[in-house]
Scaffold this motif. Structure first.
Motif, short mmCIF file in Angstrom:
data_model
loop_
_atom_site.label_atom_id
_atom_site.label_comp_id
_atom_site.label_asym_id
_atom_site.label_seq_id
_atom_site.Cartn_x
_atom_site.Cartn_y
_atom_site.Cartn_z
N GLN A 976 1.25 12.48 -2.54
CA GLN A 976 2.39 12.54 -1.73
C GLN A 976 3.00 11.26 -1.58
N PRO A 977 4.24 11.11 -0.85
CA PRO A 977 4.89 9.74 -0.83
C PRO A 977 4.10 9.14 0.31
N ALA A 978 4.08 7.80 0.26
CA ALA A 978 3.44 6.91 1.28
C ALA A 978 3.98 7.40 2.65
N ALA A 979 3.41 7.37 3.51
CA ALA A 979 4.38 7.86 4.98
C ALA A 979 4.35 6.40 5.66
N GLY A 980 3.67 5.22 5.19
CA GLY A 980 3.97 4.06 5.97
C GLY A 980 5.16 3.46 5.54
N ALA A 981 5.25 2.14 6.40
CA ALA A 981 6.22 1.20 5.84
C ALA A 981 5.45 0.09 4.96
N LYS A 982 6.28 -0.61 4.09
CA LYS A 982 5.83 -1.69 3.17
C LYS A 982 5.26 -2.79 4.22
N CYS A 983 4.07 -3.31 4.12
CA CYS A 983 3.59 -4.34 4.81
C CYS A 983 4.08 -5.81 4.02
N PRO A 984 4.67 -6.59 4.68
CA PRO A 984 5.44 -7.83 4.21
C PRO A 984 4.33 -8.76 3.67
N ARG A 985 3.17 -8.58 4.16
CA ARG A 985 1.90 -9.41 3.46
C ARG A 985 1.53 -8.92 2.16
N CYS A 986 0.72 -7.70 2.15
CA CYS A 986 0.17 -7.21 1.12
C CYS A 986 0.90 -6.13 0.44
N ARG A 987 2.03 -5.62 0.70
CA ARG A 987 2.96 -5.09 0.00
C ARG A 987 2.33 -3.25 -0.11
N ARG A 988 1.55 -3.03 0.55
CA ARG A 988 0.95 -1.75 0.56
C ARG A 988 1.66 -1.08 1.64
N TYR A 989 2.03 0.25 1.53
CA TYR A 989 2.67 1.11 2.38
C TYR A 989 1.66 1.54 3.64
N THR A 990 1.16 0.84 4.34
CA THR A 990 0.26 0.89 5.54
C THR A 990 0.71 0.45 7.09
N SER A 991 2.11 0.11 6.70
CA SER A 991 2.38 -0.74 8.27
C SER A 991 3.32 0.22 9.02
N ASP A 992 3.35 0.10 10.28
CA ASP A 992 4.20 0.81 11.34
C ASP A 992 5.78 0.57 10.96
N SER A 993 5.88 -0.70 10.61
CA SER A 993 7.42 -1.13 10.58
C SER A 993 7.45 -2.20 9.40
N ALA A 994 8.52 -2.28 8.69
CA ALA A 994 8.65 -3.24 7.57
C ALA A 994 8.96 -4.64 8.12
N LEU A 995 8.57 -4.77 9.56
CA LEU A 995 8.89 -6.20 10.06
C LEU A 995 7.54 -6.71 10.30
N THR A 996 6.57 -5.64 10.37
CA THR A 996 5.37 -6.17 10.92
C THR A 996 4.20 -5.79 9.86
N VAL A 997 3.06 -6.80 9.83
CA VAL A 997 2.16 -6.65 8.87
C VAL A 997 1.19 -5.10 9.18
N CYS A 998 0.22 -5.02 8.37
CA CYS A 998 -0.46 -3.66 8.49
C CYS A 998 -1.57 -4.01 9.42
N PRO A 999 -2.30 -3.37 9.92
CA PRO A 999 -3.39 -3.56 10.92
C PRO A 999 -4.50 -4.25 9.97
N ARG A 1000 -4.81 -4.05 8.81
CA ARG A 1000 -5.74 -4.87 8.08
C ARG A 1000 -5.18 -6.41 8.04
N CYS A 1001 -4.12 -6.43 7.84
CA CYS A 1001 -3.60 -7.52 7.52
C CYS A 1001 -3.44 -8.74 8.70
N MET A 1002 -3.06 -7.84 9.93
CA MET A 1002 -3.21 -8.42 11.16
C MET A 1002 -4.41 -8.90 11.60
N GLU A 1003 -5.45 -8.20 11.18
CA GLU A 1003 -6.80 -8.56 11.81
C GLU A 1003 -7.22 -9.68 10.80
#
Length: 1013
Positions: A976-1003
């Motif tokens: 399936q297409p990834a549901a999340g937005a592209k994380c600006p740090r790790c480039r995985r589609y696991t972020s809530d917004s393209a402007l913020t990093v994903c939870p893993r990167c934030m931690e």
């Protein structure tokens, strides 16, 4: 698995994969383009492109842990040779041999060096041989053995003497002048070759080599001669030997090479029947002009004819030529073919057994009044010719045997230069037997009406391997080793020797079986003298233990020059003369012959090994009849054992198209040009010594070994790929200390444990390949491991963990622990082949406190705990699912997708559940292997599945406990297409917004205390 062209792990590429074979890992390709190349200092060369230097937007760039190393991806070719020289100096290449000899260990590995000729510049044949030896020695040294390796040179004999004399215009030089010139030439050649061997990285004590012109070596050689003489193995005799008219000396069979395109002037000759054999009297009665029909490829030997031989059990016929009414005797099987060759019509008068020719005789075809008896012989062949063989005892080995049995004359009509002597008659005297002498004999046969036909005959013929000119067989008085008396013991001894490859044993035994004697005297002056004296009047030889012993003592102190410089009364003890009658030393003269250089080099064990037995002799295939054989014959004769436990035999070097190297063709490869480049670097670039060593190791050396520009370019490219893999490893263990930061295997990620499992398998296999001297397999294993298992598989999976996880966290340290182990094992495994590269990498280890040589730190060290039941099945099962996923999105970025995996409850599901306990995850071990943005693991298809979503089905066979547990499970994959937005740090589609990093990167950022605002 299928090997494909492999990009470096740092080069971004869209993910693609073919469907996998169930149950096995399919070809694995690199991760999508989202990571940069390792950062390097300006000293390491050009930086990566800008887009790869910026893996994340500016606020997050400093939070990404990119690789750091000063190790360059590759060196410009012009810098490679100098860099290797600096490595040799810095890492103590010249002291390594003496260091390892001083270690306290009872384990010793002895490789006895076969001496190359000191008669020319180093060539690729030398490189092949010396590098093979060095790989072997370095491996055993790293395994903890004390290596015994003394390099040597074969300094005597015609090869050196000819080269030395070719530089001089002077004629009629004395023996001592020739010896002095030859010695100086040999010394110059030795220094050239020695410098080249050192440059190639050959480990040895270069200040303590052995040379066959050294007095102590010569004395040991004469001691072997003495023992063999005392045991009755050495004798003097007058018999036919291979003789080189172009070199004026006798030759051993090992000194011949065969020209397959030699052209002889073959003739069919009539030998008129003089005396009818009693058993055929009734058949011959009434027939006129009966002749025996004989064929020979060497007409010049006819004047020395003493008999005509037949095969007793074969059938012969008397035939009548319908054209001329003449009758001929010839083999019954040859009647039809000879009639066609001679353009005659034959009528068979009678057929009989060869034995019926007994007691007959025929007239010599060129010497009136001389008759030749008809004699039985087993060497007569029916495959060609007439079935009747012209026999000249002075010019044939089998002929000599017949003559000895029937007491025929063995007069030789040919001198040392290959010219007919006065005894051959005025028509032939002073004519070269292979040229105008041959023509003169043919004319004599024609004049006597004995010649039926002459024709060109192309066949294999022996040539002098030094002068490259044809040899003859000529009777002369020579010194021989009676190999017939040593042969049986030697063959039994050789059956206990290990041959690599095994086929070499059969070939060597067959060669030995054909050898009845070994001519060891040479009519030259540059060599070790045969210690014999001859009475001035009678010509009788004087040689015994006392005379030989005295010469040995003198030679040990003064060298063999003493034979030519000292007067006979100093060389010949008075007591020895007194034992043979009322004679004085002055009644004798010194013998002028020297020992065959195969005896010279074949006794090297006596000087270098003494009573020790070498673990290995390693030489080219020509030594099966040469040094390998002369060494074992002299050793068995004197101490009843072989000088070696193992023989390794390699092929010859050829051009890359399989052709011989030739200056006229322009395909000669000079090792110095390979290393340092030619005059035009665009055509002949400098590769360095490691490329030469890689070429040797990767080649199938048991056959002919090809080399040329394409081969060398490929070797350089292979090494550069390996450099990039090693650079990735070095860059990603920066900031890691194996002593304090290593993670126990039980706490590691499963994929990391799996890599240790593969690493142990690689290490075991590569070690076994080295033990078997199978260095091409070493290279194949290395390439498969570093390209397929590391670059294409493991590196592509772990980059996210390495670059984006918390620097000192368990996840990253688990991965770094594996990388450190892999780096250590790969560097050690390649070190015997590429010592310069291995040392260079070793100096860049970020966690080393002392910059010591990798060769002083031992071999690969693995742990048995790395092998775990079920580990392989878990990872390969996950890989099978991943390959189904990747195959469905060929050419697309895997991170843009989520994966749903459906497996029915059972063992396979439990294995996958161990990799991802939760139902859905973007940070699980299973998702890391999938390389997707999120993975969901279910036991049944979800109810909300959209109808347009494609379901990929596959199977995986679980095979555990040696086959006791076998279970084939099916699985389904939904992409399936990834549901999340592209994380600006790790480039995985696991972020809530393209402007913020994903939870893993934030931690991770929060744990590191970074302020990104």
């Amino acid at each position: 698995m299928i090997n494909q062209p492999l990009p470096h792990p740092d080069h971004g590429a869209a993910l693609a994969s073919a469907p996998s074979t169930p149950g096995r890992r399919a070809p694995l390709l690199p991760l999508a383009a989202r990571r940069s190349q390792p950062t390097v200092s300006s000293e390491a060369g050009a930086l990566p492109p800008k887009e790869e230097r910026d893996p994340a937007p500016a606020p997050y760039r400093d939070t990404v842990l990119l690789p750091r190393t000063r190790f360059p991806a590759q060196l410009p070719g012009r810098l490679q040779p100098q860099a290797e020289l600096e490595t040799q100096q810095k890492c103590g290449f010249s002291e390594l041999y003496s260091w390892q000899r001083q270690r306290k260990t009872k384990k010793e590995f002895c490789l006895h060096d076969g001496p190359p000729y000191a008669n020319g510049d180093p060539h690729v044949g030398h490189a092949l041989n010396k590098i093979l030896k060095d790989i072997t020695n370095r491996f055993h040294m790293m395994r903890g053995y004390k290596v015994h390796y003394v390099p040597g040179w074969d300094c005597h004999g015609l090869p050196v003497e000819m080269k030395a004399l070719s530089e001089l215009q002077a004629q009629d030089l004395s023996a001592m002048e020739i010896r002095q010139k030859a010695r100086k030439f040999a010394e110059r050649a030795i220094e050239k070759q020695k410098s080249a061997f050192i440059r190639w990285g050959i480990m040895a004590d270069w200040t303590n080599c052995y040379y066959t012109f050294d007095g102590k070596y010569e004395a040991k050689q004469l001691s072997v001669f003495q023992k063999m003489y005392e045991k009755g193995y050495i004798y003097q005799d007058y018999k036919p030997v291979f003789w080189s008219p172009s070199a004026n000396t006798a030759l051993a069979e090992a000194e011949l090479e065969y020209n397959e395109q030699h052209i002889s002037r073959s003739v069919y000759i009539k030998f008129p029947l003089l005396k009818s054999p009693p058993k055929l009297a009734s058949v011959m009665d009434g027939l006129s002009k009966i002749s025996l029909l004989v064929w020979t490829t060497q007409p010049w030997t006819v004047p020395a004819n003493q008999a005509v031989c037949y095969m007793p059990n074969s059938e012969y016929s008397v035939v009548k030529c319908t054209n001329t009414s003449e009758c001929y005797i010839l083999a019954a099987d040859r009647v039809e073919s000879l009639a066609a060759i001679l353009d005659m019509q034959f009528e068979v008068i009678s057929t009989f057994k060869g034995i019926d020719l007994e007691s007959g005789s025929c007239a010599h075809p060129t010497i009136p009044g001389k008759d030749s008896p008809l004699l039985p012989a087993d060497h007569v062949t029916m495959a060609k010719g007439t079935g009747l063989v012209h026999t000249a005892p002075a010019h044939g080995m089998e002929d000599y045997s017949v003559a000895a049995h029937h007491q025929l004359p063995m007069d030789c009509l040919v001198d040392e230069g290959g010219f007919f002597t006065e005894a051959a008659g005025s028509e032939l005297q002073n004519k070269a037997v292979l040229e105008e002498g041959n023509e003169a004999v043919i004319q004599m046969l024609q004049a006597a009406k004995s010649l039926l036909k002459e024709e060109r005959y192309v066949h294999s013929y022996p040539y002098d391997w030094r002068t490259k000119k044809p040899v003859i067989i000529r009777a002369s008085k020579q010194w021989f080793v009676n190999t017939a008396n040593i042969k049986a013991t030697t063959q039994e001894v050789l059956k206990k020797v290990k041959f690599v490859p095994a086929s070499g044993q059969k070939r060597m035994l067959e060669m030995l079986d054909r050898r009845t004697f070994w001519c060891i005297s040479r009519q030259r002056c540059w060599g070790v003298p045969i210690p014999v004296f001859y009475h001035k009047t009678t010509g009788e030889s004087l040689i015994n233990s006392q005379t030989i012993g005295n010469i040995i003592r003198i030679v040990e102190q003064q060298g063999s020059d003493a034979w030519w410089t000292l007067p006979v009364e100093q060389l010949l003890p008075r007591e020895a003369v007194a034992k043979v009658g009322n004679h004085d030393a002055l009644d004798y003269v010194k013998g002028q012959d020297v020992l065959d250089i195969w005896f010279d080099s074949g006794t090297s064990w006596a000087r270098v090994l003494e009573d020790q037995q070498a673990d290995l002799y390693l030489e080219g295939k020509d030594q099966l009849g040469g040094w390998f054989q002369s060494s074992v014959l002299t050793s068995v004769a004197t101490r009843k054992k072989a000088p070696y436990k193992t023989l390794m035999i390699h092929g010859f070097t050829l051009g890359e198209k399989g052709e011989k190297m030739s200056k006229s063709i322009g395909n000669v490869v000079d090792p110095d040009v390979v290393i340092n480049g030619g005059q035009d670097h665009s055509k002949e670039p400098p590769y360095g010594a490691d490329v030469l060593r890689w070429w040797v190791a990767e080649s199938n050396v048991f056959n002919e070994v090809l080399i040329g520009p394409a081969v060398l370019n490929a070797a350089r490219n292979d090494i550069n790929k390996l450099r990039n893999t090693l650079r990735f490893l070095l860059g990603n263990v920066a900031g890691f200390s194996p002593e304090t930061d290593s993670v126990p295997a039980s706490e590691m990620y499963v994929i990391d444990q799996y890599m240790l499992h593969l690493l142990q398998d690689y290490s075991n296999k590569v070690t076994e390949a080295y033990k078997e001297y199978d260095y091409s397999r070493v290279i194949r294993l290395l390439q498969a491991f570093h390209t397929r298992d590391l670059s294409n598989f493991y590196f592509s999976i772990i980059k996210d963990r390495l670059y984006c996880e918390e620097e000192k966290g368990l996840k990253r340290r688990s991965c770094q622990t594996v990388l450190a182990e892999v780096l250590d094992a790969v560097v050690r495994s390649v070190a015997p082949v590429l010592p310069h590269l291995a040392e260079e990498v070793f100096q860049h280890f970020p966690y080393k406190t002392e910059l010591e040589s990798v060769f002083r730190t031992g071999w690969i060290n693995t742990s048995s705990v790395w092998k775990k039941p079920g580990l392989e099945e878990a990872v390969e099962g996950a890989c099978a699912i991943r390959d189904s996923f990747l195959g469905s999105i060929s050419g697309k970025n895997a991170l843009e997708h989520e994966v749903v995996v459906v497996i029915e409850p059972g063992l396979f599901f439990e294995l996958m559940e161990a990799l991802q306990p939760e139902e859905s995850s973007s940070i699980s071990q299973l998702n890391e292997i999938m390389m997707a943005s999120k993975t969901t693991l279910l036991t049944k298809l979800p109810k909300e599945l959209a109808s347009e979503e494609k379901i990929i089905e596959g199977n995986f066979l679980i095979n555990l406990e040696g086959g006791d547990i076998r279970e084939e499970s099916s699985y389904k994959v939904i992409v399936q297409p990834a549901a999340g937005a592209k994380c600006p740090r790790c480039r995985r589609y696991t972020s809530d917004s393209a402007l913020t990093v994903c939870p893993r990167c934030m931690e991770v950022i929060a744990q590191n205390g970074k302020n990104i605002m």
